[in-house]
Design a protein around this motif. Structure first.
Motif, PDB file in Angstrom:
ATOM      1  N   ALA A 170       0.820  -1.216   0.000  1.00  0.00           N
ATOM      2  CA  ALA A 170       0.000   0.000   0.000  1.00  0.00           C
ATOM      3  C   ALA A 170       0.853   1.265   0.000  1.00  0.00           C
ATOM      4  O   ALA A 170       0.458   2.290  -0.563  1.00  0.00           O
ATOM      5  CB  ALA A 170      -0.937   0.000   1.201  1.00  0.00           C
ATOM      6  N   ASP A 171       2.041   1.201   0.614  1.00  0.00           N
ATOM      7  CA  ASP A 171       2.910   2.384   0.660  1.00  0.00           C
ATOM      8  C   ASP A 171       3.691   2.590  -0.641  1.00  0.00           C
ATOM      9  O   ASP A 171       4.493   3.509  -0.753  1.00  0.00           O
ATOM     10  CB  ASP A 171       3.863   2.319   1.851  1.00  0.00           C
ATOM     11  N   GLY A 172       3.467   1.713  -1.625  1.00  0.00           N
ATOM     12  CA  GLY A 172       4.114   1.863  -2.931  1.00  0.00           C
ATOM     13  C   GLY A 172       5.396   1.075  -3.099  1.00  0.00           C
ATOM     14  O   GLY A 172       5.916   0.970  -4.211  1.00  0.00           O
ATOM     15  N   THR A 173       5.922   0.513  -2.021  1.00  0.00           N
ATOM     16  CA  THR A 173       7.148  -0.274  -2.136  1.00  0.00           C
ATOM     17  C   THR A 173       6.826  -1.672  -2.651  1.00  0.00           C
ATOM     18  O   THR A 173       5.723  -2.177  -2.466  1.00  0.00           O
ATOM     19  CB  THR A 173       7.876  -0.392  -0.779  1.00  0.00           C
ATOM     20  N   ALA A 174       7.797  -2.281  -3.308  1.00  0.00           N
ATOM     21  CA  ALA A 174       7.622  -3.632  -3.840  1.00  0.00           C
ATOM     22  C   ALA A 174       8.352  -4.623  -2.945  1.00  0.00           C
ATOM     23  O   ALA A 174       9.492  -4.383  -2.542  1.00  0.00           O
ATOM     24  CB  ALA A 174       8.158  -3.722  -5.254  1.00  0.00           C
ATOM     25  N   ALA A 175       7.691  -5.711  -2.635  1.00  0.00           N
ATOM     26  CA  ALA A 175       8.301  -6.807  -1.885  1.00  0.00           C
ATOM     27  C   ALA A 175       8.529  -7.947  -2.868  1.00  0.00           C
ATOM     28  O   ALA A 175       7.589  -8.424  -3.495  1.00  0.00           O
ATOM     29  CB  ALA A 175       7.409  -7.253  -0.753  1.00  0.00           C
ATOM     30  N   THR A 176       9.771  -8.361  -3.033  1.00  0.00           N
ATOM     31  CA  THR A 176      10.113  -9.467  -3.912  1.00  0.00           C
ATOM     32  C   THR A 176      10.355 -10.686  -3.042  1.00  0.00           C
ATOM     33  O   THR A 176      11.267 -10.704  -2.218  1.00  0.00           O
ATOM     34  CB  THR A 176      11.369  -9.134  -4.745  1.00  0.00           C
ATOM     35  N   LEU A 177       9.506 -11.701  -3.241  1.00  0.00           N
ATOM     36  CA  LEU A 177       9.520 -12.871  -2.370  1.00  0.00           C
ATOM     37  C   LEU A 177       9.809 -14.143  -3.160  1.00  0.00           C
ATOM     38  O   LEU A 177       9.018 -14.516  -4.029  1.00  0.00           O
ATOM     39  CB  LEU A 177       8.162 -13.021  -1.674  1.00  0.00           C
ATOM     40  N   PRO A 178      10.920 -14.827  -2.853  1.00  0.00           N
ATOM     41  CA  PRO A 178      11.144 -16.123  -3.497  1.00  0.00           C
ATOM     42  C   PRO A 178      10.107 -17.134  -3.006  1.00  0.00           C
ATOM     43  O   PRO A 178       9.555 -16.989  -1.907  1.00  0.00           O
ATOM     44  CB  PRO A 178      12.552 -16.516  -3.045  1.00  0.00           C
ATOM     45  N   ARG A 179       9.831 -18.138  -3.810  1.00  0.00           N
ATOM     46  CA  ARG A 179       8.822 -19.155  -3.478  1.00  0.00           C
ATOM     47  C   ARG A 179       9.092 -19.790  -2.110  1.00  0.00           C
ATOM     48  O   ARG A 179       8.161 -20.091  -1.376  1.00  0.00           O
ATOM     49  CB  ARG A 179       8.820 -20.214  -4.586  1.00  0.00           C
ATOM     50  N   THR A 180      10.354 -19.965  -1.755  1.00  0.00           N
ATOM     51  CA  THR A 180      10.703 -20.594  -0.485  1.00  0.00           C
ATOM     52  C   THR A 180      10.366 -19.701   0.709  1.00  0.00           C
ATOM     53  O   THR A 180      10.313 -20.187   1.835  1.00  0.00           O
ATOM     54  CB  THR A 180      12.201 -20.944  -0.439  1.00  0.00           C
ATOM     55  N   ALA A 181      10.123 -18.407   0.474  1.00  0.00           N
ATOM     56  CA  ALA A 181       9.781 -17.493   1.558  1.00  0.00           C
ATOM     57  C   ALA A 181       8.271 -17.435   1.806  1.00  0.00           C
ATOM     58  O   ALA A 181       7.829 -16.877   2.804  1.00  0.00           O
ATOM     59  CB  ALA A 181      10.302 -16.094   1.252  1.00  0.00           C
ATOM     60  N   VAL A 182       7.490 -18.024   0.900  1.00  0.00           N
ATOM     61  CA  VAL A 182       6.032 -17.939   0.984  1.00  0.00           C
ATOM     62  C   VAL A 182       5.462 -19.232   1.559  1.00  0.00           C
ATOM     63  O   VAL A 182       5.625 -20.301   0.979  1.00  0.00           O
ATOM     64  CB  VAL A 182       5.424 -17.669  -0.416  1.00  0.00           C
ATOM     65  N   ARG A 183       4.791 -19.121   2.715  1.00  0.00           N
ATOM     66  CA  ARG A 183       4.096 -20.281   3.288  1.00  0.00           C
ATOM     67  C   ARG A 183       2.773 -20.464   2.567  1.00  0.00           C
ATOM     68  O   ARG A 183       2.425 -21.553   2.143  1.00  0.00           O
ATOM     69  CB  ARG A 183       3.875 -20.084   4.782  1.00  0.00           C
ATOM     70  N   SER A 184       2.006 -19.362   2.421  1.00  0.00           N
ATOM     71  CA  SER A 184       0.769 -19.397   1.647  1.00  0.00           C
ATOM     72  C   SER A 184       0.411 -17.982   1.218  1.00  0.00           C
ATOM     73  O   SER A 184       0.843 -17.004   1.831  1.00  0.00           O
ATOM     74  CB  SER A 184      -0.379 -20.033   2.440  1.00  0.00           C
ATOM     75  N   MET A 185      -0.373 -17.910   0.147  1.00  0.00           N
ATOM     76  CA  MET A 185      -0.827 -16.629  -0.379  1.00  0.00           C
ATOM     77  C   MET A 185      -2.312 -16.772  -0.670  1.00  0.00           C
ATOM     78  O   MET A 185      -2.741 -17.733  -1.266  1.00  0.00           O
ATOM     79  CB  MET A 185      -0.069 -16.291  -1.665  1.00  0.00           C
ATOM     80  N   LYS A 186      -3.090 -15.788  -0.207  1.00  0.00           N
ATOM     81  CA  LYS A 186      -4.524 -15.861  -0.495  1.00  0.00           C
ATOM     82  C   LYS A 186      -5.062 -14.482  -0.855  1.00  0.00           C
ATOM     83  O   LYS A 186      -4.471 -13.460  -0.481  1.00  0.00           O
ATOM     84  CB  LYS A 186      -5.298 -16.478   0.657  1.00  0.00           C
ATOM     85  N   LEU A 187      -6.166 -14.500  -1.588  1.00  0.00           N
ATOM     86  CA  LEU A 187      -6.822 -13.251  -1.951  1.00  0.00           C
ATOM     87  C   LEU A 187      -7.265 -12.542  -0.683  1.00  0.00           C
ATOM     88  O   LEU A 187      -7.614 -13.175   0.309  1.00  0.00           O
ATOM     89  CB  LEU A 187      -8.007 -13.522  -2.859  1.00  0.00           C
ATOM     90  N   HIS A 188      -7.256 -11.218  -0.733  1.00  0.00           N
ATOM     91  CA  HIS A 188      -7.547 -10.444   0.464  1.00  0.00           C
ATOM     92  C   HIS A 188      -8.319  -9.181   0.088  1.00  0.00           C
ATOM     93  O   HIS A 188      -7.782  -8.083   0.095  1.00  0.00           O
ATOM     94  CB  HIS A 188      -6.224 -10.085   1.164  1.00  0.00           C
ATOM     95  N   TYR A 189      -9.582  -9.375  -0.282  1.00  0.00           N
ATOM     96  CA  TYR A 189     -10.430  -8.241  -0.652  1.00  0.00           C
ATOM     97  C   TYR A 189     -11.033  -7.632   0.597  1.00  0.00           C
ATOM     98  O   TYR A 189     -11.577  -8.338   1.450  1.00  0.00           O
ATOM     99  CB  TYR A 189     -11.542  -8.674  -1.605  1.00  0.00           C
ATOM    100  N   ASP A 190     -10.969  -6.311   0.719  1.00  0.00           N
ATOM    101  CA  ASP A 190     -11.648  -5.602   1.809  1.00  0.00           C
ATOM    102  C   ASP A 190     -13.042  -5.256   1.350  1.00  0.00           C
ATOM    103  O   ASP A 190     -13.236  -4.635   0.298  1.00  0.00           O
ATOM    104  CB  ASP A 190     -10.896  -4.316   2.180  1.00  0.00           C
ATOM    105  N   ILE A 191     -14.021  -5.646   2.128  1.00  0.00           N
ATOM    106  CA  ILE A 191     -15.424  -5.372   1.755  1.00  0.00           C
ATOM    107  C   ILE A 191     -16.014  -4.407   2.755  1.00  0.00           C
ATOM    108  O   ILE A 191     -15.849  -4.460   3.901  1.00  0.00           O
ATOM    109  CB  ILE A 191     -16.242  -6.676   1.705  1.00  0.00           C
TER     110      ILE A 191
END
Length: 191
Positions: A170-191
């Motif tokens: 959200a602050d505009g910075t990019a996070a580059t994450l190798p696959r080994t650093a990711v436990r899980s990724m899920k959609l995160h829509y704010d409603i």
């Protein structure tokens, strides 16, 4: 699961063993997935995705299974900005056409089509690519926590290549994450 209630019924059940084994070998065992189901699932994903290509709808996931209730196709589709009822109907029609093309009677299947959901867990590279631009929350492994100095990263998927995800925060910075650093990724829509 044992289907007999008394020891007297056991010989009858044991006598049916050759028939049960033949049914299992032919892929008709209820409640189990067969190689034919896997091949049909893969064929449906490719075929239906190609049929939907001009509509802006993409096939996210598809599973063909057999249960005690019969044969089932469960599919989820993606269309930006949102999946409508008409999109699900159109995808169902294309699934029926694909089943016919592969020699199956679509009337013999229960077909359910839905959107991927607001909190879908993304599991494959294909899904990461489909959801570029979507808001996500990434839960990190201990390696990722050491790299990012936090337990999770929230932002928008900017890209995924060479086993590395790029998340725009959200602050505009990019996070580059190798696959080994990711436990899980899920959609995160704010409603």
């Amino acid at each position: 699961m044992r289907l007999w209630r008394s020891p007297a019924a056991k010989p009858l059940w044991d006598g049916l063993k050759p028939l049960r084994m033949a049914i299992r070998a032919n892929g008709e065992e209820m409640g189990g997935e067969t190689l034919d189901d896997n091949a049909l699932t893969n064929a449906l994903v490719l075929d239906v995705d190609a049929r939907l290509s001009g509509t802006g709808i993409r096939m996210v996931a598809c599973a063909v299974s057999r249960s005690k209730h019969g044969k089932e196709v469960h599919a989820s589709i993606l269309k930006k900005p949102a999946v409508s009822h008409d999109d699900c109907v159109l995808a169902t029609v294309h699934i029926q056409e694909a089943l016919r093309a592969h020699g199956d009677d679509p009337d013999g299947f229960t077909i359910s089509v839905s959107s991927p959901g607001l909190t879908r867990v993304l599991r494959t590279e294909r899904e990461y690519a489909l959801f570029v631009g979507a808001p996500v929350i990434v839960f990190l492994t201990p390696e990722g926590e050491a790299l990012m100095q936090c337990a999770e990263v929230t932002g928008t998927i900017e890209g995924y290549a060479d086993d590395t995800a790029t998340i725009r925060r959200a602050d505009g910075t990019a996070a580059t994450l190798p696959r080994t650093a990711v436990r899980s990724m899920k959609l995160h829509y704010d409603i």
